[in-house]
Design a protein around this motif. Structure first.
Motif, mmCIF file in Angstrom:
data_model
loop_
_atom_site.group_PDB
_atom_site.id
_atom_site.type_symbol
_atom_site.label_atom_id
_atom_site.label_comp_id
_atom_site.label_asym_id
_atom_site.label_seq_id
_atom_site.Cartn_x
_atom_site.Cartn_y
_atom_site.Cartn_z
ATOM 1 N N ALA A 178 50.082 38.061 64.178
ATOM 2 C CA ALA A 178 50.038 36.841 63.389
ATOM 3 C C ALA A 178 50.370 37.200 61.956
ATOM 4 O O ALA A 178 49.740 38.061 61.366
ATOM 5 C CB ALA A 178 48.651 36.209 63.467
ATOM 6 N N ARG A 179 51.382 36.561 61.425
ATOM 7 C CA ARG A 179 51.715 36.763 60.019
ATOM 8 C C ARG A 179 52.537 35.589 59.542
ATOM 9 O O ARG A 179 53.324 35.025 60.274
ATOM 10 C CB ARG A 179 52.452 38.079 59.802
ATOM 11 C CG ARG A 179 53.739 38.213 60.577
ATOM 12 C CD ARG A 179 54.311 39.579 60.440
ATOM 13 N NE ARG A 179 53.318 40.520 60.868
ATOM 14 C CZ ARG A 179 53.552 41.763 61.226
ATOM 15 N NH1 ARG A 179 54.744 42.233 61.194
ATOM 16 N NH2 ARG A 179 52.594 42.563 61.605
ATOM 17 N N ASN A 180 52.320 35.231 58.326
ATOM 18 C CA ASN A 180 53.099 34.153 57.733
ATOM 19 C C ASN A 180 53.463 34.453 56.289
ATOM 20 O O ASN A 180 53.826 33.589 55.537
ATOM 21 C CB ASN A 180 52.362 32.813 57.844
ATOM 22 C CG ASN A 180 51.008 32.819 57.182
ATOM 23 O OD1 ASN A 180 50.547 33.845 56.687
ATOM 24 N ND2 ASN A 180 50.337 31.676 57.188
ATOM 25 N N CYS B 173 50.496 28.141 60.069
ATOM 26 C CA CYS B 173 49.241 28.619 60.632
ATOM 27 C C CYS B 173 48.871 27.847 61.900
ATOM 28 O O CYS B 173 48.548 28.445 62.927
ATOM 29 C CB CYS B 173 48.135 28.492 59.590
ATOM 30 S SG CYS B 173 46.514 28.956 60.174
ATOM 31 N N GLN C 204 50.962 28.925 64.808
ATOM 32 C CA GLN C 204 50.653 30.277 65.276
ATOM 33 C C GLN C 204 49.391 30.259 66.134
ATOM 34 O O GLN C 204 49.332 30.909 67.178
ATOM 35 C CB GLN C 204 50.481 31.234 64.092
ATOM 36 C CG GLN C 204 51.796 31.488 63.383
ATOM 37 C CD GLN C 204 51.815 32.825 62.698
ATOM 38 O OE1 GLN C 204 51.269 33.794 63.199
ATOM 39 N NE2 GLN C 204 52.466 32.881 61.557
ATOM 40 N N THR D 191 46.449 41.010 63.153
ATOM 41 C CA THR D 191 46.706 40.454 61.825
ATOM 42 C C THR D 191 46.834 41.588 60.814
ATOM 43 O O THR D 191 46.687 42.747 61.155
ATOM 44 C CB THR D 191 45.546 39.545 61.367
ATOM 45 O OG1 THR D 191 44.380 40.350 61.178
ATOM 46 C CG2 THR D 191 45.274 38.432 62.340
ATOM 47 N N ARG E 227 49.701 40.510 55.072
ATOM 48 C CA ARG E 227 50.802 39.757 55.688
ATOM 49 C C ARG E 227 50.415 38.344 56.109
ATOM 50 O O ARG E 227 51.231 37.631 56.667
ATOM 51 C CB ARG E 227 51.306 40.503 56.922
ATOM 52 C CG ARG E 227 51.945 41.816 56.599
ATOM 53 C CD ARG E 227 52.578 42.409 57.838
ATOM 54 N NE ARG E 227 52.976 43.765 57.562
ATOM 55 C CZ ARG E 227 52.496 44.820 58.194
ATOM 56 N NH1 ARG E 227 51.628 44.672 59.165
ATOM 57 N NH2 ARG E 227 52.898 46.029 57.880
ATOM 58 N N CYS E 228 49.162 37.981 55.905
ATOM 59 C CA CYS E 228 48.682 36.664 56.325
ATOM 60 C C CYS E 228 48.058 35.933 55.150
ATOM 61 O O CYS E 228 47.411 36.541 54.306
ATOM 62 C CB CYS E 228 47.609 36.808 57.412
ATOM 63 S SG CYS E 228 48.179 37.562 58.931
ATOM 64 N N LEU F 252 45.426 31.703 57.624
ATOM 65 C CA LEU F 252 45.763 32.304 58.910
ATOM 66 C C LEU F 252 44.760 33.390 59.299
ATOM 67 O O LEU F 252 44.377 33.487 60.463
ATOM 68 C CB LEU F 252 47.187 32.879 58.883
ATOM 69 C CG LEU F 252 47.702 33.445 60.208
ATOM 70 C CD1 LEU F 252 47.631 32.417 61.336
ATOM 71 C CD2 LEU F 252 49.128 33.950 60.037
ATOM 72 N N LEU F 253 44.313 34.202 58.346
ATOM 73 C CA LEU F 253 43.306 35.217 58.653
ATOM 74 C C LEU F 253 42.035 34.583 59.208
ATOM 75 O O LEU F 253 41.486 35.029 60.216
ATOM 76 C CB LEU F 253 42.958 36.030 57.408
ATOM 77 C CG LEU F 253 43.874 37.173 57.041
ATOM 78 C CD1 LEU F 253 43.440 37.771 55.708
ATOM 79 C CD2 LEU F 253 43.887 38.233 58.103
ATOM 80 N N CYS G 81 42.665 33.080 62.713
ATOM 81 C CA CYS G 81 42.751 34.126 63.743
ATOM 82 C C CYS G 81 41.369 34.685 64.069
ATOM 83 O O CYS G 81 41.043 34.920 65.236
ATOM 84 C CB CYS G 81 43.685 35.250 63.292
ATOM 85 S SG CYS G 81 45.423 34.801 63.375
ATOM 86 N N THR H 18 43.385 44.395 63.050
ATOM 87 C CA THR H 18 44.154 44.258 61.825
ATOM 88 C C THR H 18 44.558 45.617 61.274
ATOM 89 O O THR H 18 43.820 46.579 61.392
ATOM 90 C CB THR H 18 43.365 43.455 60.762
ATOM 91 O OG1 THR H 18 44.207 43.187 59.656
ATOM 92 C CG2 THR H 18 42.125 44.177 60.310
#
Length: 176
Positions: free
Chosen positions: A9-11, A37, A40, A61, A65-66, A70-71, A74, A87
């Motif tokens: 997962a990264r955005n 997010c 994902q 994660t 990168r998130c 998003l963190l 997740c 992570t």
């Protein structure tokens, strides 16, 4: 032995040049739009619905990168599905300086502040963990996966395994 299928997962992809964030993100440089997010998390929900065993899944994660959103999403999904939230953190010296540059604190302190550093969290690498980071890891109940071959091959360094164990942080071996 745990074998996991990780769905990264990264955005956000930060590109650091020295102490500058000259190129704000890879998405801007290459004109690629990140997956939002919500999408994902929906994608991961679908993937989990096809798995026959939750033991074969984990969420992958990286705090650099998130986005915060998003963190946290997740971590929430990992808790609901009762799977690890894996992570990558403090693998390289660049990651060690990324936290203070982006968040004003280490990546571990940032994760702790967000509430995503917990017993469901597995940290890959932790090569550049400070004593304060190790204290937060121990207090949170997270674990560390030491990837000796990967770290040495990349010249990233060696995790402070003895300090981690002495602090009560569970440490496992991985291959990255």
């Amino acid at each position: 032995v745990r074998r996991g299928n990780r769905y990264a997962a990264r955005n956000r992809e930060r590109v650091l040049f020295g102490h500058d964030t000259a190129a704000d993100s890879v998405h801007e440089v290459f004109h690629v739009k990140p997956i939002h997010c919500e999408n994902q998390i929906k994608n991961r929900e679908v993937l989990f619905s096809y798995l026959t065993s939750a033991l074969l899944a984990e969420i992958d994660t990286a705090p650099q990168r998130c986005t915060q959103e998003l963190l946290v999403a997740c971590d929430d999904l990992a808790r609901r599905k009762q799977v690890p939230c894996h992570t990558h953190a403090l693998e390289t010296k660049v990651q060690a300086v990324t936290g203070p540059q982006l968040y004003g604190k280490s990546l571990i302190a940032y994760m702790h502040e967000l509430g995503v550093l917990n017993p469901h969290t597995t940290l890959a690498h932790a090569v550049w963990a400070s004593d304060a980071d190790i204290d937060l890891m121990a207090a949170s109940g997270c674990s560390v996966v030491h990837n000796t071959i990967s770290n040495l091959k990349l010249g990233a360094g060696v995790a402070p395994v003895r300090r981690l164990i002495d602090a009560g942080v569970p440490v496992g071996l991985g291959t990255d």
